[in-house]
Design an enzyme around this catalytic site. Structure first.
Site, PDB file in Angstrom:
ATOM      1  N   ASP A 182     -30.001  11.203  51.575  1.00 49.28           N
ATOM      2  CA  ASP A 182     -28.558  11.499  51.626  1.00 49.28           C
ATOM      3  C   ASP A 182     -27.743  10.315  52.142  1.00 49.28           C
ATOM      4  O   ASP A 182     -26.680  10.495  52.735  1.00 49.28           O
ATOM      5  CB  ASP A 182     -28.286  12.742  52.482  1.00 49.28           C
ATOM      6  N   HIS A 200     -28.427  13.367  44.177  1.00 50.77           N
ATOM      7  CA  HIS A 200     -27.658  12.134  44.291  1.00 50.77           C
ATOM      8  C   HIS A 200     -26.264  12.336  43.700  1.00 50.77           C
ATOM      9  O   HIS A 200     -26.108  12.520  42.494  1.00 50.77           O
ATOM     10  CB  HIS A 200     -28.378  10.990  43.575  1.00 50.77           C
TER      11      HIS A 200
END
Length: 399
Positions: A14, A47
């Site tokens: 992340d 993503h």
């Protein structure tokens, strides 16, 4: 000479890998094809890419450069396929004006529905002792294909007429043994779900869709493109070999190891590696988190991540201060896999949330330029927003 970029998450995932991948893919001229390589993990990746026209997508099964018309996704042999999630995401991308072009290496492992269900059911039975899995069956796929039957996409295509029997045999022979290993006893309703023939039929349809919308290739596909962006999944601290954080890891190599192996047939290229971090640390899932704090310690009004929501398997999204020592050690350890000359770069995202600094403690800040000095590097990309247009190259960039 080939232009090759490797994007690596330096923390627990992340960090902004999707943002940087989109940025690097879009930097090539529109007339030049770009091969966007996924080289570890699978559909558990999330993503996020946001375009200036308002389109937003969380990429899992496709390269994060896919909004660019010259982009092609290559799912390398280290990627684990999930046909169910592939079809779902493909159709979502189509609705956003993207028709993905995808190469799949013939040796990619393929997840079965029972892999996903074992993953989710066992995590549920663990209750408060959950491992923090994403719940999409990555580890269970690896275990099944190592101990029962190695189902690669190439093998399944050659034996497609036997797929229903493969799945049935797996459910009746392998699944009970695996559950015994995991010390988990399922309920009758859970067994009924695993044995549901409609799920198997839908799964076979999804696999057929995948075959119809991709091209199965060998690794020599890498030699056909001059512009290549490798997109890592998860982060260095979650690498399968990072025993300090065991068992709350991901079953893949999250650093450059796989990418360097894929490039072994490429004699010469202009190669650079970009290690990505937020201006603070995050973690989604259980496990050690040395600098954990409340999101209000990062930003007084708190933070809310648009992609990482609380879910049944990973729990709450966690926040922490930037850990200089851990960051430096992880990057240096990863660079030990290098066997060729490269340029090493940093990217720091989410700086708009921390006043343009890395937050290393309560009211303790670190300039990006100072982090570069600590790392003995020259190049940094900084992001004060969620789009590629929000990225700037540091004044210390050379060349």
């Amino acid at each position: 000479m080939k232009n090759v970029k490797i994007v690596i998450g330096a923390n627990f995932g992340d960090e902004g890998k999707g943002l940087l991948t989109d940025y690097f893919c879009s930097a090539f001229p529109a007339r030049e094809k770009v091969l966007n390589v996924r080289f570890n993990g699978g559909a558990q990746a999330g993503h996020t890419v946001v375009k200036s026209d308002g389109r937003r997508h969380v990429f899992s099964h496709f390269g994060s450069g896919s909004f660019n018309e010259n982009n092609l996704t290559y799912l390398s042999r280290y990627f684990i396929l999930n046909p169910m999630l592939f079809v779902k995401e493909y159709k979502v991308l189509e609705s956003k004006g993207v028709v993905p072009r995808v190469y799949i290496h013939k040796d990619c492992l393929v997840t079965f529905p029972c892999d996903v269900m074992i993953n989710q059911m066992v995590e549920a039975h663990r209750d408060k002792n959950r491992h923090g899995s994403c719940g999409v069956g990555i580890y269970e796929t690896i275990m099944r294909t190592s101990n029962h039957q190695k189902t690669t996409i190439g093998y399944i295509k050659e034996n497609f007429d036997q797929l229903a029997n493969m799945i049935a045999n797996t459910i009746e022979v392998y699944v009970p043994k695996r559950l015994h290993e995991l010390n988990t006893e399922l309920t009758d309703s859970e067994w009924e779900l695993i044995r549901n023939e409609n799920i198997t039929e839908n799964y076979i349809d999804d696999l057929l869709f995948m075959f119809q919308h991709t091209e199965i290739v060998e690794n020599n596909i890498i030699n056909e493109y001059d512009n290549i962006v490798f997109e890592g999944a998860q982060g260095l601290l979650l690498d399968a070999d990072n025993k300090e954080y065991y068992p709350h890891l991901t079953p893949s190599h999250t650093g450059i190891k796989n990418a360097i192996q894929i490039l072994s047939s490429v004699d010469a290229c202009d190669l650079s590696i970009c290690y990505v971090t937020r201006s603070y640390f995050t973690r989604h899932g259980a496990g050690l988190f040395k600098t954990e704090c409340d999101s209000t310690d990062i930003k007084p009004e708190g933070l809310r991540d648009k992609t990482n929501q609380t879910n049944a398997y990973q729990g709450n999204f966690r926040y922490g201060y930037f850990d200089v020592t851990t960051f430096k050690r992880s990057v240096e350890k990863d660079l030990a896999f290098l066997n060729r000359i490269v340029t090493v770069e940093l990217a720091v995202t989410h700086l708009d949330e921390t006043g343009g600094h890395l937050l290393v403690g309560n009211r303790e800040k670190l300039e990006v330029a100072d982090l570069l000095k600590i790392m003995n590097l020259n190049t940094a990309y900084t992001s004060n927003g969620e789009k590629a247009e929000d990225i700037q190259c540091s004044d210390l960039c050379m060349g």
